[in-house]
Design a protein around this motif. Structure first.
Motif, short mmCIF file in Angstrom:
data_model
loop_
_atom_site.label_atom_id
_atom_site.label_comp_id
_atom_site.label_asym_id
_atom_site.label_seq_id
_atom_site.Cartn_x
_atom_site.Cartn_y
_atom_site.Cartn_z
N ALA A 65 0.85 -1.19 0.00
CA ALA A 65 0.00 0.00 0.00
C ALA A 65 0.88 1.23 0.00
O ALA A 65 2.06 1.16 0.38
N GLY A 66 0.33 2.34 -0.44
CA GLY A 66 1.13 3.56 -0.47
C GLY A 66 0.29 4.76 -0.83
O GLY A 66 -0.94 4.74 -0.73
N GLN A 67 1.00 5.81 -1.26
CA GLN A 67 0.35 7.08 -1.56
C GLN A 67 0.69 7.50 -2.99
O GLN A 67 1.87 7.46 -3.37
N VAL A 68 -0.32 7.90 -3.73
CA VAL A 68 -0.12 8.30 -5.12
C VAL A 68 0.64 9.63 -5.17
O VAL A 68 0.24 10.60 -4.51
N THR A 69 1.74 9.65 -5.94
CA THR A 69 2.51 10.91 -6.03
C THR A 69 2.51 11.51 -7.43
O THR A 69 2.89 12.67 -7.60
N ALA A 70 2.12 10.74 -8.44
CA ALA A 70 2.04 11.28 -9.81
C ALA A 70 1.14 10.39 -10.63
O ALA A 70 0.99 9.20 -10.34
N LEU A 71 0.54 10.99 -11.67
CA LEU A 71 -0.38 10.24 -12.52
C LEU A 71 0.12 10.22 -13.95
O LEU A 71 0.57 11.26 -14.47
N GLY A 72 0.07 9.07 -14.60
CA GLY A 72 0.38 9.00 -16.02
C GLY A 72 -0.81 9.55 -16.81
O GLY A 72 -1.87 9.83 -16.26
N ASP A 73 -0.61 9.68 -18.12
CA ASP A 73 -1.70 10.16 -18.97
C ASP A 73 -2.87 9.19 -18.91
O ASP A 73 -2.69 7.98 -18.78
N GLY A 74 -4.06 9.76 -19.01
CA GLY A 74 -5.26 8.92 -19.13
C GLY A 74 -5.82 8.44 -17.80
O GLY A 74 -6.81 7.73 -17.78
N VAL A 75 -5.20 8.85 -16.69
CA VAL A 75 -5.74 8.41 -15.39
C VAL A 75 -6.67 9.50 -14.86
O VAL A 75 -6.25 10.63 -14.65
N THR A 76 -7.93 9.14 -14.66
CA THR A 76 -8.90 10.16 -14.24
C THR A 76 -9.53 9.85 -12.88
O THR A 76 -10.06 10.74 -12.23
N HIS A 77 -9.47 8.59 -12.44
CA HIS A 77 -10.24 8.25 -11.23
C HIS A 77 -9.42 8.30 -9.95
O HIS A 77 -9.92 8.00 -8.89
N LEU A 78 -8.15 8.74 -10.06
CA LEU A 78 -7.31 8.84 -8.86
C LEU A 78 -6.80 10.26 -8.75
O LEU A 78 -6.68 10.97 -9.75
N THR A 79 -6.45 10.67 -7.53
CA THR A 79 -5.84 11.98 -7.36
C THR A 79 -4.50 11.82 -6.66
O THR A 79 -4.29 10.87 -5.91
N VAL A 80 -3.61 12.77 -6.94
CA VAL A 80 -2.32 12.77 -6.24
C VAL A 80 -2.60 12.94 -4.75
O VAL A 80 -3.43 13.75 -4.35
N GLY A 81 -1.93 12.14 -3.94
CA GLY A 81 -2.14 12.19 -2.49
C GLY A 81 -3.03 11.08 -1.98
O GLY A 81 -3.09 10.83 -0.78
N ALA A 82 -3.74 10.40 -2.90
CA ALA A 82 -4.66 9.34 -2.46
C ALA A 82 -3.88 8.19 -1.83
O ALA A 82 -2.79 7.83 -2.26
N ARG A 83 -4.47 7.65 -0.80
CA ARG A 83 -3.93 6.47 -0.12
C ARG A 83 -4.51 5.26 -0.84
O ARG A 83 -5.73 5.20 -1.04
N VAL A 84 -3.67 4.32 -1.22
CA VAL A 84 -4.18 3.21 -2.03
C VAL A 84 -3.65 1.86 -1.56
O VAL A 84 -2.50 1.73 -1.12
#
Ligand SMILES: [Zn+2]
Ligand SMILES: [Zn+2]
Length: 345
Positions: A65-84
């Motif tokens: 598990a971790g925390q989102v720090t960057a999004l590749g192209d085409g990713v719309t359902h997650l935000t930076v900072g989300a715990r996953v």
């Protein structure tokens, strides 16, 4: 970033490697918890021919598990900072088995920490965003990492569904065994027998809902189980991976019962009494990872429906990875689940 890589010497070494860039559809995750698993143990111990041959140079870790720090192209359902929570299984989606719904046995699967795909024992990981399950701020990373073994326990229960099943036995009280006990108990499963060779795991099993326990280091499991349930157990989950466990599972099963083999047996060849299995008409099946149960696992953990905190018994930083494996492999200090936080010092 720091990466713990298993080298041909069988030691895990901390290396500096570049932070990956998230490709189309991927997200970059700062890894904050990785649970060590019995399957990782086989790679490090080199106690199974299959595992030894495959993992000459590999990053282990698939309960993460971790925390989102960057999004590749085409990713719309997650935000930076989300715990996953990270679903480690990335089936191809195209093959015969994927199209038939058997994604857990896809031959072209990418699976974290399974050769040739590097796993999560590193500071950053790029992984398909669709396999990242977001959770609220209040859920700890260690708890979210437990979603992977819980997903397996949930899938095991699905596979073993027998509408008239009343009794069950769980052989092996590692994390998955203890999670299974927790899933079976509220369904009124009784007797619900848990067996293991460590007292602390049996004490946990009892606290978490087992009606009876057997310490296989002190007691003969077959005669002990017969006293608990003279007609046998409708479903037996073999979650030990011990050389004797499949044979015990068959002996414990009731006529028309179901034996589910989930342990990873380093001996490769398993043994059980054929006449017992035949005369009782047992269904014996193998469990392969999990399928479509990760979201349910995360939801159950978030709602506090499953005790995971008591299962996470030890925490280490990435720099102590060899100490962590030493403790885990020696079964010292009442260990159940060891979690690694690659961001910790
Ligand atoms: Zn695992
Ligand atoms: Zn496939």
């Amino acid at each position: 970033m720091k990466v713990a890589r298993l080298l041909p010497s069988r030691r895990l070494e901390l290396l500096d490697e570049p932070v990956p860039a998230p490709a189309l559809g991927d997200a970059l995750v700062q890894v904050r918890s990785v649970g060590l698993c019995g399957s990782d143990r086989h790679y490090v111990a080199a106690d199974s021919q299959v595992h030894t041959a495959e993992a000459a140079d590999l990053v282990l870790g698939h309960e993460a598990a971790g925390q989102v720090t960057a999004l590749g192209d085409g990713v719309t359902h997650l935000t930076v900072g989300a715990r996953v929570a990270i679903d480690p299984a990335h089936p191809c989606g195209q093959c015969h088995w994927c199209r038939a719904g058997h994604t857990n046995v896809c031959p072209d699967m990418r699976f974290l920490g399974y050769p040739p795909t590097d796993g999560a024992l590193r500071q950053y990981l790029a992984w398909p965003a669709e396999l990242l399950v977001p959770a609220g701020e209040q859920t700890s990373f260690d708890h979210l990492a437990m979603a992977e073994p819980l997903a397996i326990a949930l899938y095991a229960l699905q596979c073993a569904r027998r509408d008239d099943a009343q009794s069950a036995a769980v052989i092996g009280c590692g994390a998955i065994g203890l999670l299974l006990v927790q899933l079976l108990s509220p369904r009124g499963t009784s007797p619900l027998l848990a067996a293991d060779r460590f007292e602390h795991k049996l004490a946990l099993a009892r606290d978490l809902g087992a009606t009876d326990v057997i310490d296989t280091s002190k007691q003969d499991i077959v005669s002990g189980a017969e006293r608990v349930s003279p007609r046998g157990f409708d479903v037996v989950f073999e979650m030990a991976g011990d050389v004797d466990a499949p044979g015990w599972a068959v002996e414990l099963a009731a006529p028309a019962g179901h034996v589910l083999l989930g342990g990873i047996n380093p001996h490769e060849t398993i043994r059980y009494q054929a006449s017992t299995a035949r005369r009782r008409g047992l269904v014996i099946s193998n469990l392969r990872r999990s399928k479509d149960t990760t979201r349910q696992a995360v939801e159950m953990i978030e709602r506090g429906l499953i005790e995971v905190d008591r299962l996470v018994t030890h925490r280490f930083g990435l720099a102590q990875i060899n100490d962590a494996f030493d403790l885990f492999m020696a079964y010292r200090d009442d260990v159940v689940k060891v979690c690694i936080d690659p961001a910790a010092e």
